[in-house]
Design a protein around this motif. Structure first.
Motif, short mmCIF file in Angstrom:
data_model
loop_
_atom_site.label_atom_id
_atom_site.label_comp_id
_atom_site.label_asym_id
_atom_site.label_seq_id
_atom_site.Cartn_x
_atom_site.Cartn_y
_atom_site.Cartn_z
N GLY A 1 42.27 -89.62 51.79
CA GLY A 1 42.31 -88.50 50.73
C GLY A 1 43.67 -89.39 49.98
N SER A 2 43.55 -89.01 48.71
CA SER A 2 44.40 -89.26 47.64
C SER A 2 44.89 -88.05 46.60
N SER A 3 45.60 -88.17 45.72
CA SER A 3 46.07 -87.54 45.01
C SER A 3 45.22 -86.63 44.28
N PRO B 1 42.89 -79.26 42.75
CA PRO B 1 43.20 -77.86 43.01
C PRO B 1 43.81 -77.14 41.88
N VAL B 2 44.42 -78.01 41.02
CA VAL B 2 45.39 -77.54 39.95
C VAL B 2 44.31 -77.44 38.79
N GLU C 1 55.64 -84.79 57.36
CA GLU C 1 55.99 -85.30 55.90
C GLU C 1 54.77 -85.38 55.07
N PHE C 2 53.73 -85.83 55.44
CA PHE C 2 52.60 -86.26 54.51
C PHE C 2 52.13 -84.71 53.93
N ALA C 3 52.25 -83.63 54.93
CA ALA C 3 51.66 -82.33 54.48
C ALA C 3 52.65 -81.81 53.20
N ARG C 4 54.06 -82.10 53.44
CA ARG C 4 55.08 -81.77 52.57
C ARG C 4 54.81 -82.55 51.27
N GLU D 1 53.63 -82.54 45.41
CA GLU D 1 52.52 -82.85 44.37
C GLU D 1 51.85 -81.94 43.76
N LEU D 2 51.44 -80.76 44.55
CA LEU D 2 50.68 -79.79 43.97
C LEU D 2 51.46 -79.07 42.90
#
Length: 322
Positions: free
Chosen positions: A91-93, A100-101, A298-301, A306-307
């Motif tokens: 997964g990437s940005s 989602p935005v 940390e990855f979840a945060r 970024e969202l």
């Protein structure tokens, strides 16, 4: 006596199977689902970490490309997969923090439908120019785009990707209107850029570095806040007359939500060792990426942060795609 050996072997095999099941292991391969076509940054990165992950987990690792929808197709596939650790999203940005935005409807929730495993790398974007398109700087590119709105083509790895968002942000901050040309991944887009079918492109440095080093493509700016060590003479967009411009992409592995914690832990431990391997780090840095593993938390945060960042940018630039 002649039946004891088979019975003991059968019993031992059953114990091994139970132990394997408890650890989330089976004879099935691990699929690394790349939601883009071959040849781009996400695909290249998956193929770099795949062999080491296979060696450490003692599992066959297969890279599977599922392009489409700016990464949404592959992400949705993993979100709906059995949560046993055998189907992972590279997964990437784009599919996790941008889509989602900017998309009204996507078939997954990037926060609720995935269990992050670990970050793998952070990669800056670059503004590339076709060898058949005579532009030497961002200022010149913007001036020409303003003189002929919608005529200069700018390729991306797909609608709704971070690359696409970066193009729209460039337009919003400069007032220059480009004609966006989306592809199903960086690989196909780079091929068209090399052939002159499109004028320019915004791409991850990882997938385009080889063409830049070989002199086949020209890079006129990087999108990071600071110049990157791999291209020390290339200015940032901010230095090129676009103040406050900053964009980069992250990449990591995620499992479907509901994957047992012990499986996530096993995968995280293996992936951290792979990413920290000197050979892998050298390979990533040679491609312009900043390698770095993380804890699942940390990855979840990072995904959540970024969202928030991209949502604020989308609102200020009035960006939304169908």
């Amino acid at each position: 006596m002649r039946f004891r050996i088979p019975l003991v072997a059968l019993f031992a095999g059953a114990l091994l199977a139970m132990e394997a099941s408890a650890q989330g292991l089976s004879a099935r391969p691990i699929r690394l689902v790349v939601p883009y076509a071959p040849g781009g940054n996400v695909d290249i990165s998956a193929r770099i970490v795949g062999p080491g992950l296979s060696e450490l987990t003692k599992q066959t690792v297969i890279v599977e490309n599922r392009p489409g929808g700016g990464g949404n197709v592959g992400a949705a596939l993993v979100a709906k997969a059995t949560p046993d650790g055998h189907t992972l999203l590279v997964g990437s940005s784009g599919p996790l923090s941008v889509n989602p935005v900017v998309f009204k409807d996507i078939p997954y929730d990037s926060v609720k439908d995935f269990a992050p495993v670990s970050l793998v790398q952070i990669v800056p974007l670059v503004v590339l120019v076709s060898p058949k398109f005579e532009v030497g700087s961002v200022k010149e590119l913007v001036a020409r785009a303003k003189a002929a709105p919608g005529k200069i083509t700018m390729a991306s790895a797909g609608s709704g990707t971070t690359n696409h968002f970066a193009i729209e942000l460039l337009s919003a901050l400069t007032g220059a209107k480009f004609l966006h040309v989306p592809y199903k991944g960086s690989g196909p887009a780079l091929g068209e850029l090399l052939g002159g079918q499109v004028n320019t492109m915004v791409d991850q440095l990882t997938s385009s570095m080889g063409f830049i080093k070989d002199g086949k493509l020209r890079v006129i700016a990087v999108t990071a806040a600071k110049r990157v060590s791999a291209l020390p003479t290339v200015p940032t967009l901010a230095e090129s007359g676009v103040p406050n411009y900053e964009a980069s992409t992250y990449l990591g592995l995620l499992a479907p939500a509901g994957t047992p914690r012990e499986v996530i832990g096993k995968l995280n431990a293996a992936l951290r060792k792979v990413v920290e391997t000197p050979a892998v780090q050298e390979r990533f840095r040679g491609l312009g990426a900043d390698p770095g593993a993380s804890t699942p938390e940390e990855f979840a945060r990072m995904i959540r942060e970024e969202l928030v960042k991209w949502r604020a940018l989308a609102k200020s630039a009035n960006l939304q795609f169908n």
